[in-house]
Design a protein around this motif. Structure first.
Motif, PDB file in Angstrom:
ATOM      1  N   LEU A  57       0.823  -1.206   0.000  1.00 38.68           N
ATOM      2  CA  LEU A  57       0.000   0.000   0.000  1.00 38.68           C
ATOM      3  C   LEU A  57       0.864   1.265   0.000  1.00 38.68           C
ATOM      4  CD1 LEU A  57      -2.814   1.410   0.369  1.00 38.68           C
ATOM      5  CD2 LEU A  57      -2.358   1.267   2.831  1.00 38.68           C
ATOM      6  N   LEU A 109      -5.934   2.340  -6.030  1.00 40.06           N
ATOM      7  CA  LEU A 109      -5.060   1.525  -5.179  1.00 40.06           C
ATOM      8  C   LEU A 109      -5.360   0.038  -5.353  1.00 40.06           C
ATOM      9  CD1 LEU A 109      -4.965   3.610  -1.892  1.00 40.06           C
ATOM     10  CD2 LEU A 109      -2.990   2.908  -3.263  1.00 40.06           C
ATOM     11  N   ALA A 110      -6.633  -0.310  -5.367  1.00 41.72           N
ATOM     12  CA  ALA A 110      -7.006  -1.718  -5.528  1.00 41.72           C
ATOM     13  C   ALA A 110      -6.466  -2.267  -6.847  1.00 41.72           C
ATOM     14  CB  ALA A 110      -8.525  -1.880  -5.453  1.00 41.72           C
ATOM     15  N   CYS A 137      -2.556  -2.449  -6.728  1.00 45.01           N
ATOM     16  CA  CYS A 137      -2.085  -3.492  -5.813  1.00 45.01           C
ATOM     17  C   CYS A 137      -2.594  -4.884  -6.195  1.00 45.01           C
ATOM     18  CB  CYS A 137      -2.515  -3.174  -4.378  1.00 45.01           C
ATOM     19  SG  CYS A 137      -1.730  -1.711  -3.671  1.00 45.01           S
ATOM     20  N   ILE A 142      -8.340  -3.520  -0.060  1.00 46.31           N
ATOM     21  CA  ILE A 142      -7.749  -2.175   0.058  1.00 46.31           C
ATOM     22  C   ILE A 142      -8.360  -1.446   1.247  1.00 46.31           C
ATOM     23  CG2 ILE A 142      -7.835   0.142  -1.006  1.00 46.31           C
ATOM     24  CD1 ILE A 142      -5.397  -1.509  -1.817  1.00 46.31           C
TER      25      ILE A 142
END
Length: 176
Positions: free
Chosen positions: A62, A80-81, A84, A91
């Motif tokens: 993260l 972000l999801a 990552c 997340i």
């Protein structure tokens, strides 16, 4: 020219299957088994080092993703999801843990539901600087026995292998 490395257990496994199943292609054993073993060594070492530094793999992923995004080190939860390679639920859990630790904060970039964002804090940035420097030094030691040109050759071969697998673009960390 570099000397050939000694035969290892993957060679013995390959030889045994060649003997037991004549005519069945066994060459993949020499590649895939060694990749699995290397991944285990690398993953175990990463988890050990991160535990000593007080950071888990998911939090590192993260924070690193936010940092690599560049200033202002802010991304939406959806971004972000995707970056990552985890679900939005994962997340949310990662962000919640990092907020409680003071490593990120929830921010807004405007108005409305889609204006939510996650921003790296000064504390998260400082932790990441220390952790990544130590982690990269440790990982450099793991491959230190390879000459620089062999490292480059291996990186090229692995890039070619991954490209040929035709899966999604891999951007996150392994080991979750």
């Amino acid at each position: 020219m570099a000397a050939e490395p000694p035969r290892d257990h993957a060679d013995a496994i390959q030889d045994a299957w060649r003997r037991e199943l004549p005519g069945v292609p066994v060459e993949s054993i020499g590649v895939i088994t060694r990749i699995w073993w290397a991944a285990k060594v690398f993953g175990d070492e990463r988890r050990r080092l991160l535990a000593n530094l007080g950071v888990d793999v998911a939090t590192l992923d993260l924070l690193s993703t936010l940092r690599r995004s560049g200033p202002p080190y802010r991304m939406s939860p959806g971004e972000l999801a995707e970056a990552c390679m985890v679900t939005r639920g994962a997340i949310t859990q990662r962000v919640e843990r990092a907020v409680r630790a003071g490593l990120v904060e929830r921010t807004t970039t405007g108005s409305g539901y889609h204006a939510r964002a996650v921003t790296l804090t000064d504390a998260g940035n400082a932790l990441l600087d220390r952790v990544v420097a130590d982690l990269l030094a440790a990982e450099d030691r793991l491959i230190g026995h390879l000459a620089p040109e062999r490292r480059e050759q291996l990186a090229d071969l692995l890039r070619e292998l991954l490209a040929g697998l035709g899966g999604p673009t891999l951007t996150g960390q392994v080991g979750d």
